[in-house]
Design a protein around this motif. Structure first.
Motif, short mmCIF file in Angstrom:
data_model
loop_
_atom_site.label_atom_id
_atom_site.label_comp_id
_atom_site.label_asym_id
_atom_site.label_seq_id
_atom_site.Cartn_x
_atom_site.Cartn_y
_atom_site.Cartn_z
N GLY A 86 12.10 -11.41 13.35
CA GLY A 86 11.77 -11.79 14.37
C GLY A 86 10.70 -11.39 15.53
N THR A 87 10.24 -10.43 15.26
CA THR A 87 10.25 -10.06 16.52
C THR A 87 8.44 -10.12 16.25
OG1 THR A 87 11.57 -8.31 17.20
CG2 THR A 87 9.69 -7.76 17.56
N LYS A 88 7.57 -10.15 16.74
CA LYS A 88 6.06 -10.02 16.29
C LYS A 88 5.07 -9.10 17.37
CE LYS A 88 6.47 -15.02 14.85
NZ LYS A 88 5.46 -16.39 15.56
N VAL A 89 4.43 -8.67 16.99
CA VAL A 89 2.77 -7.76 17.50
C VAL A 89 1.35 -8.06 16.80
CG1 VAL A 89 4.65 -6.03 17.18
CG2 VAL A 89 3.03 -6.01 15.63
N SER A 90 1.14 -7.65 18.47
CA SER A 90 -0.64 -8.34 17.91
C SER A 90 -1.46 -6.96 19.05
CB SER A 90 -0.84 -9.41 17.99
OG SER A 90 -0.17 -9.76 19.51
N PHE A 91 -2.31 -7.61 19.15
CA PHE A 91 -3.68 -6.44 19.79
C PHE A 91 -3.67 -6.85 20.83
CE2 PHE A 91 -4.12 -3.48 15.87
CZ PHE A 91 -3.51 -2.54 17.43
N LYS A 92 -3.42 -6.24 21.80
CA LYS A 92 -4.35 -7.24 23.56
C LYS A 92 -4.98 -7.29 23.10
CE LYS A 92 -2.40 -7.73 28.26
NZ LYS A 92 -2.60 -6.83 29.58
N TYR A 93 -6.68 -6.64 23.30
CA TYR A 93 -7.16 -6.99 23.59
C TYR A 93 -7.89 -6.47 21.92
CZ TYR A 93 -6.16 -6.37 28.17
OH TYR A 93 -6.40 -6.37 29.10
N PRO A 94 -8.98 -6.96 21.04
CA PRO A 94 -9.74 -6.50 20.03
C PRO A 94 -10.05 -5.27 20.13
CG PRO A 94 -10.74 -8.62 20.55
CD PRO A 94 -10.06 -7.89 21.93
N VAL A 95 -10.08 -4.33 18.85
CA VAL A 95 -10.48 -2.99 18.79
C VAL A 95 -11.77 -3.01 18.39
CG1 VAL A 95 -9.65 -0.50 18.10
CG2 VAL A 95 -7.81 -2.45 18.45
N ASP A 96 -12.26 -1.93 18.95
CA ASP A 96 -13.85 -1.77 18.24
C ASP A 96 -13.95 -0.39 17.42
OD1 ASP A 96 -16.10 -0.92 18.07
OD2 ASP A 96 -16.64 -0.10 20.37
N THR A 97 -13.60 -0.94 16.46
CA THR A 97 -13.95 0.47 15.31
C THR A 97 -15.53 0.38 15.00
OG1 THR A 97 -13.52 -0.93 13.32
CG2 THR A 97 -12.02 -0.01 14.84
N SER A 98 -16.54 0.23 15.50
CA SER A 98 -17.97 0.18 15.31
C SER A 98 -18.35 1.78 14.97
CB SER A 98 -19.22 -0.60 15.61
OG SER A 98 -18.54 -0.11 17.57
N THR A 99 -17.99 2.37 15.52
CA THR A 99 -18.26 4.12 15.83
C THR A 99 -16.72 4.96 15.97
OG1 THR A 99 -17.81 4.05 18.62
CG2 THR A 99 -19.86 3.63 17.94
N ALA A 100 -16.68 6.33 15.60
CA ALA A 100 -16.34 7.08 15.02
C ALA A 100 -15.32 7.19 16.99
CB ALA A 100 -16.08 8.04 14.67
N GLY A 101 -14.22 7.93 16.78
CA GLY A 101 -13.87 8.23 17.73
C GLY A 101 -11.74 8.36 18.12
N ASP A 102 -11.31 7.94 19.24
CA ASP A 102 -10.14 7.67 19.75
C ASP A 102 -10.27 6.89 20.39
OD1 ASP A 102 -8.93 9.88 18.13
OD2 ASP A 102 -8.61 11.28 19.65
N LYS A 103 -9.64 5.61 20.72
CA LYS A 103 -10.06 4.30 20.73
C LYS A 103 -8.57 3.80 21.23
CE LYS A 103 -13.46 3.94 18.66
NZ LYS A 103 -15.10 3.90 19.42
N PRO A 104 -8.34 4.03 22.86
CA PRO A 104 -6.80 3.85 23.41
C PRO A 104 -6.74 1.73 23.76
CG PRO A 104 -8.42 4.53 24.69
CD PRO A 104 -9.16 4.70 23.15
N THR A 105 -5.28 1.60 22.74
CA THR A 105 -5.51 0.05 23.16
C THR A 105 -4.45 -0.40 23.29
OG1 THR A 105 -5.65 -2.13 22.14
CG2 THR A 105 -5.01 -0.35 20.85
N VAL A 106 -3.75 -1.57 23.37
CA VAL A 106 -2.80 -2.26 23.80
C VAL A 106 -1.95 -3.12 22.88
CG1 VAL A 106 -0.90 -3.07 25.81
CG2 VAL A 106 -2.60 -1.80 26.18
N VAL A 107 -0.78 -2.83 22.19
CA VAL A 107 0.38 -3.57 21.33
C VAL A 107 0.88 -4.73 22.23
CG1 VAL A 107 1.76 -3.92 19.43
CG2 VAL A 107 -0.69 -2.70 20.07
N LEU A 108 1.33 -5.75 21.84
CA LEU A 108 2.06 -6.88 22.63
C LEU A 108 3.09 -6.96 22.07
CD1 LEU A 108 -0.37 -9.92 23.97
CD2 LEU A 108 1.20 -7.61 24.85
N VAL A 109 4.41 -6.55 22.06
CA VAL A 109 5.78 -6.97 21.58
C VAL A 109 6.81 -8.54 22.18
CG1 VAL A 109 7.62 -5.56 20.33
CG2 VAL A 109 5.70 -4.32 20.70
N THR A 110 6.22 -9.19 21.20
CA THR A 110 6.88 -10.49 21.94
C THR A 110 8.33 -10.35 20.27
OG1 THR A 110 4.62 -11.52 21.54
CG2 THR A 110 6.54 -12.92 21.34
#
Length: 277
Positions: free
Chosen positions: A167-191
């Motif tokens: 029943g654990t759910k995960v989602s990105f805290k913010y939308p991830v910008d994939t319009s350009t190549a490169g490493d994109k740091p982001t945050v996953v919310l684990v509920t």
């Protein structure tokens, strides 16, 4: 002790009133008068004491209890042997217990028995937050690679998702910008199922995938569909280049042999003409 054995009609009485205003042993004298008018005095002791109460006959046992901050503890949960006390016994905290902050809170439970007797029992109320799913679990971050313009899945950024509570759910805290190549740091919310939440830093790698080879043309196409025909041009260029290696060496030897034979024939013809002259 033996009044029933004395002659019928015998009477007894205290010589002086007995003071029972206070507890203790009170010495007194009993005058025994017989039917024939004779009498005698008997020294006795009168013990003055309160009868045993329920409080005297019972011993409530204190028990620690743990509650959440801001909650109201129950006095019943602080007496371990409440069920063994006389029916009708009631318990209550002498003063309200402060549970606004965490820690051990000393308190007093008043135990009141059916006969009206009571006693006080010192107890401890432990105020503490319960361990949540977030406290008991540790999600592990995992890098994931996606193509430009695609939408990454938060599930693919948690390495041990299958080990977390059902029943654990995960989602990105913010939308991830994939319009350009490169490493994109982001945050996953684990509920978690109990409502507790934790944040996990992850990395999304945005890059073009490896170029697949076109078997029919020998050319390649990148992820945007752009065809690279440099391989085909190279192949065409190779077809017009002179051969090298063993075949070239044989051809060269044949040419030398032919030249030698022509030279020999020329010398033979010249000698024949000279002889005829």
């Amino acid at each position: 002790a033996n009044l029933s054995e004395l002659p019928a009609g015998t009477t007894v009485a205290f010589k002086d009133p007995v003071d029972t205003t206070g507890e203790g042993d009170k010495p007194a004298t009993v005058v025994v008068t017989y039917p024939d008018g004779s009498s005698e005095e008997v020294p006795v002791t009168v013990k003055v004491s309160k009868p045993a109460t329920d409080a005297d006959k019972n011993t409530p046992v204190a028990k620690d209890q743990t509650v959440e901050p801001g909650s109201t503890p129950k006095a019943e949960d602080s007496i371990a042997n409440l069920s063994e006390l006389p029916a009708g016994t009631t318990v209550a905290f002498k003063d309200p217990v402060d549970t606004t902050g965490e820690g051990d809170k000393p308190a007093t439970v008043v135990v009141t028995y059916p006969d009206g007797s009571s006693e006080e029992v010192p107890v401890t109320v432990k105020v503490s937050k319960s361990a949540t799913d977030a406290d008991k679990n540790t999600p592990v971050a995992k890098d994931q690679t996606v193509e430009p313009g695609s939408t990454p899945k938060a599930e693919d950024s948690i390495a041990n998702l299958s080990e977390l509570p059902a029943g654990t759910k995960v989602s990105f805290k913010y939308p991830v910008d994939t319009s350009t190549a490169g490493d994109k740091p982001t945050v996953v919310l684990v509920t978690y199922p109990d409502g507790s939440v934790e944040e996990l830093a992850v990395l999304i790698k945005v890059s073009f995938s490896a170029k697949p080879t076109n078997e029919n043309t020998g050319s390649t196409a990148d992820s945007r569909g752009v065809v690279d025909s440099s391989n085909r041009a190279n192949e065409e260029q190779v077809t017009v280049l002179p051969n090298t290696g063993e075949n070239s060496e044989l051809s060269h030897a044949a040419m030398l042999l032919g030249a030698g034979m022509l030279t020999a024939l020329s010398l033979v013809g010249r000698k024949k003409r000279e002889d005829e002259e």
